[in-house]
Design an enzyme around this catalytic site. Structure first.
Site, PDB file in Angstrom:
ATOM      1  N   GLY A 261       0.806  -1.211   0.000  1.00  0.00           N
ATOM      2  CA  GLY A 261       0.000   0.000   0.000  1.00  0.00           C
ATOM      3  C   GLY A 261       0.840   1.263   0.000  1.00  0.00           C
ATOM      4  O   GLY A 261       2.075   1.211   0.017  1.00  0.00           O
TER       5      GLY A 261
ATOM      6  N   GLY B 141      -1.805  12.457  -2.200  1.00  0.00           N
ATOM      7  CA  GLY B 141      -1.435  11.754  -3.418  1.00  0.00           C
ATOM      8  C   GLY B 141      -1.390  10.245  -3.313  1.00  0.00           C
ATOM      9  O   GLY B 141      -0.950   9.576  -4.242  1.00  0.00           O
TER      10      GLY B 141
ATOM     11  N   VAL C 209      -8.209  11.732  -2.453  1.00  0.00           N
ATOM     12  CA  VAL C 209      -8.964  12.811  -3.093  1.00  0.00           C
ATOM     13  C   VAL C 209      -8.102  13.551  -4.108  1.00  0.00           C
ATOM     14  O   VAL C 209      -8.586  13.942  -5.181  1.00  0.00           O
ATOM     15  CB  VAL C 209      -9.530  13.775  -2.024  1.00  0.00           C
ATOM     16  CG1 VAL C 209      -8.417  14.474  -1.249  1.00  0.00           C
ATOM     17  CG2 VAL C 209     -10.423  14.830  -2.666  1.00  0.00           C
TER      18      VAL C 209
ATOM     19  N   ASP D 204       1.969  -8.752   2.231  1.00  0.00           N
ATOM     20  CA  ASP D 204       0.784  -8.168   1.603  1.00  0.00           C
ATOM     21  C   ASP D 204      -0.061  -9.284   1.015  1.00  0.00           C
ATOM     22  O   ASP D 204       0.447 -10.382   0.741  1.00  0.00           O
ATOM     23  CB  ASP D 204       1.179  -7.168   0.505  1.00  0.00           C
ATOM     24  CG  ASP D 204       0.088  -6.132   0.252  1.00  0.00           C
ATOM     25  OD1 ASP D 204       0.179  -5.026   0.816  1.00  0.00           O
ATOM     26  OD2 ASP D 204      -0.866  -6.435  -0.498  1.00  0.00           O
ATOM     27  N   HIS D 205      -1.366  -9.017   0.829  1.00  0.00           N
ATOM     28  CA  HIS D 205      -2.242 -10.024   0.229  1.00  0.00           C
ATOM     29  C   HIS D 205      -2.366  -9.843  -1.270  1.00  0.00           C
ATOM     30  O   HIS D 205      -2.987 -10.663  -1.943  1.00  0.00           O
ATOM     31  CB  HIS D 205      -3.631  -9.971   0.872  1.00  0.00           C
ATOM     32  CG  HIS D 205      -4.446  -8.796   0.441  1.00  0.00           C
ATOM     33  ND1 HIS D 205      -4.172  -7.516   0.873  1.00  0.00           N
ATOM     34  CD2 HIS D 205      -5.504  -8.700  -0.395  1.00  0.00           C
ATOM     35  CE1 HIS D 205      -5.041  -6.684   0.313  1.00  0.00           C
ATOM     36  NE2 HIS D 205      -5.854  -7.369  -0.461  1.00  0.00           N
TER      37      HIS D 205
ATOM     38  N   ARG E 284     -20.810  11.718   1.911  1.00  0.00           N
ATOM     39  CA  ARG E 284     -21.259  10.350   1.741  1.00  0.00           C
ATOM     40  C   ARG E 284     -21.337   9.656   3.098  1.00  0.00           C
ATOM     41  O   ARG E 284     -20.815  10.174   4.089  1.00  0.00           O
ATOM     42  CB  ARG E 284     -20.303   9.612   0.801  1.00  0.00           C
ATOM     43  CG  ARG E 284     -20.335  10.159  -0.626  1.00  0.00           C
ATOM     44  CD  ARG E 284     -19.226   9.600  -1.482  1.00  0.00           C
ATOM     45  NE  ARG E 284     -17.912  10.026  -1.013  1.00  0.00           N
ATOM     46  CZ  ARG E 284     -16.775   9.749  -1.628  1.00  0.00           C
ATOM     47  NH1 ARG E 284     -16.781   9.032  -2.723  1.00  0.00           N
ATOM     48  NH2 ARG E 284     -15.630  10.175  -1.140  1.00  0.00           N
TER      49      ARG E 284
ATOM     50  N   LYS F 118      -9.436   9.225  11.630  1.00  0.00           N
ATOM     51  CA  LYS F 118     -10.844   8.823  11.562  1.00  0.00           C
ATOM     52  C   LYS F 118     -11.238   7.938  12.745  1.00  0.00           C
ATOM     53  O   LYS F 118     -12.430   7.653  12.951  1.00  0.00           O
ATOM     54  CB  LYS F 118     -11.123   8.131  10.231  1.00  0.00           C
ATOM     55  CG  LYS F 118     -11.015   9.092   9.048  1.00  0.00           C
ATOM     56  CD  LYS F 118     -11.099   8.391   7.722  1.00  0.00           C
ATOM     57  CE  LYS F 118     -11.017   9.393   6.566  1.00  0.00           C
ATOM     58  NZ  LYS F 118      -9.749  10.157   6.560  1.00  0.00           N
TER      59      LYS F 118
END
Length: 305
Positions: free
Chosen positions: A41, A197, A202, A63-64, A287, A158
C-alpha cells in the site's frame, strides 16, 4: 501520471515538506530485522523503502496482493541490491498466518500498516473491513508479542470520535492492541490523517479528472482534512517507534487542516502550468461515514508535544 515534485507538494500543502529522520534515527535501524504488513500500500511501501535505506539485516514485506508484492520486491531489489528482502504473500486476518510469519522471520520490529482504508467502500463491506482492520491488527500484535518484537499500529484520525465503519474498526483495533500491553510488550499506536497523493486519495481523483477534462466531484468545498506527504508520515512513524517508552497513542503533527475547496483550486492552478484547462466543481454532499471536519482526538483528551 507523473508524480508530483516536492515543490508541487509544498504548494498544495501551503507549507514546507519536513525532513524528519536524522542520521541517528536511520542508524537505529541498521542490523535490525523489520517486518512490514500492508507493504504493497501507499504507507506500507513508503515505509519499506525508507527502512530499506537504513541497512536493516532483513526486511520482511507482507501483503495479500500478489502484484503489489511483486512490484515492491522488484523496486527494493533495484534500489537496494544488497538488502535481504523476504516477500510474504499472506492475509493478516487469516488464523495462524502472522504467527507462522513471525516465527520464521523473528523480527525485532513489526509495523502493521495493513488495513482497508476507503471510507465509502468500508461502509458497504462491514465484515471484510472488520476482519482486516480489527482481527488483522490483533493477530499481528499477538504474533509480534510471542517472538518479543516491538509493535507499531498505523492508525488514522478517523478513529477519533468515529462515524464510519473504517474509523470505528481502526478505533477498536487501537483499543484491542493497547489492551495487550505487558511488561515485555509495549505496543504503540500512531495516528495521522490523509496522505497527499496516495492511491485512491482525493488528490489522485481530482488530478485524474482535471486531465480528463471532466468535472471534479466534491463532497463539500468547506470540508477540511489533515494532510501530510507519505515520506513525512512514514518518517514520523519510524521516529515514534524510537521515542515510545510505553504503550500509548501518538498523533502526528500535520499542521493546520486544509479546506478541500482550496486544495482543488491549488491543484487546478498547478495543472494549468502543465497545459490542462480548469474544470468545474460539482458538490455532491457528504457520503455515508464522512465528516465535514476531521478530528485528531476526542473524549476531552489533550495533546502535548
Amino acid at each position: 501520471m507523473t508524480e508530483l515534485s516536492p515543490r508541487d507538494l509544498e504548494y498544495l500543502l501551503a507549507r514546507p515538506v519536513r525532513r524528519l529522520l536524522g542520521r541517528a534515527d536511520r542508524r537505529a535501524f541498521a542490523g535490525q530485522r523489520v517486518l512490514v504488513t500492508g507493504a504493497g500500500g501507499s504507507i506500507g511501501s513508503e515505509l519499506a523503502r525508507q527502512i530499506a535505506q537504513c541497512q536493516p539485516a532483513r526486511l520482511v514485506v507482507v501483503d495479500h496482493s500478489e502484484l503489489a508484492l511483486f512490484e515492491l520486491e522488484r523496486l527494493l531489489g533495484d534500489t537496494c541490491p544488497g538488502l535481504a528482502v523476504e516477500p510474504v504473500l499472506a492475509d493478516v486476518a487469516r488464523v495462524g498466518a502472522m504467527v507462522r510469519c513471525c516465527r520464521t522471520a523473528r523480527p525485532d520490529i513489526v509495523y502493521h500498516a495493513a488495513a482497508y482504508k476507503h471510507v465509502t467502500m468500508a461502509e458497504r463491506a462491514v465484515v471484510s473491513t472488520s476482519e482486516v482492520n480489527v482481527l488483522g491488527a490483533i493477530r499481528t500484535a499477538d504474533a509480534a508479542a510471542e517472538v518479543g518484537a516491538r509493535y507499531v499500529l498505523v492508525s488514522t484520525d478517523k478513529a477519533a470520535a468515529p462515524r464510519s465503519v473504517m474509523g470505528a474498526t481502526k478505533r477498536l483495533a487501537e483499543i484491542a492492541v493497547l489492551s495487550r500491553a505487558a511488561r515485555d510488550f509495549q505496543p504503540v499506536v500512531v495516528r495521522f490523517g490523509n496522505v497527499l497523493g496516495s492511491s485512491g486519495s482525493v488528490l489522485a481523483i481530482m488530478r485524474r479528472r482535471i486531465r480528463e477534462g471532466r468535472p471534479i466531484p466534491m463532497t463539500d468545498p468547506n470540508a477540511t482534512r489533515y494532510f501530510m506527504t507519505a515520506s513525512e508520515a512514514v518518517s514520523l512513524v519510524m521516529k515514534t517507534e524510537r521515542l515510545a517508552q510505553r504503550a500509548e497513542t501518538y498523533w502526528l503533527d500535520m499542521g493546520a487542516p486544509i479546506r478541500i475547496g482550496d486544495l482543488a483550486e491549488r491543484l487546478m492552478a498547478l495543472e494549468a502550468r502543465a497545459g490542462y484547462a480548469r474544470v468545474p466543481i460539482e458538490t455532491i454532499g457528504l457520503r455515508p461515514g464522512e465528516k465535514l471536519r476531521e478530528e485528531l482526538t476526542s473524549q476531552g483528551l489533550r495533546m502535548s508535544p
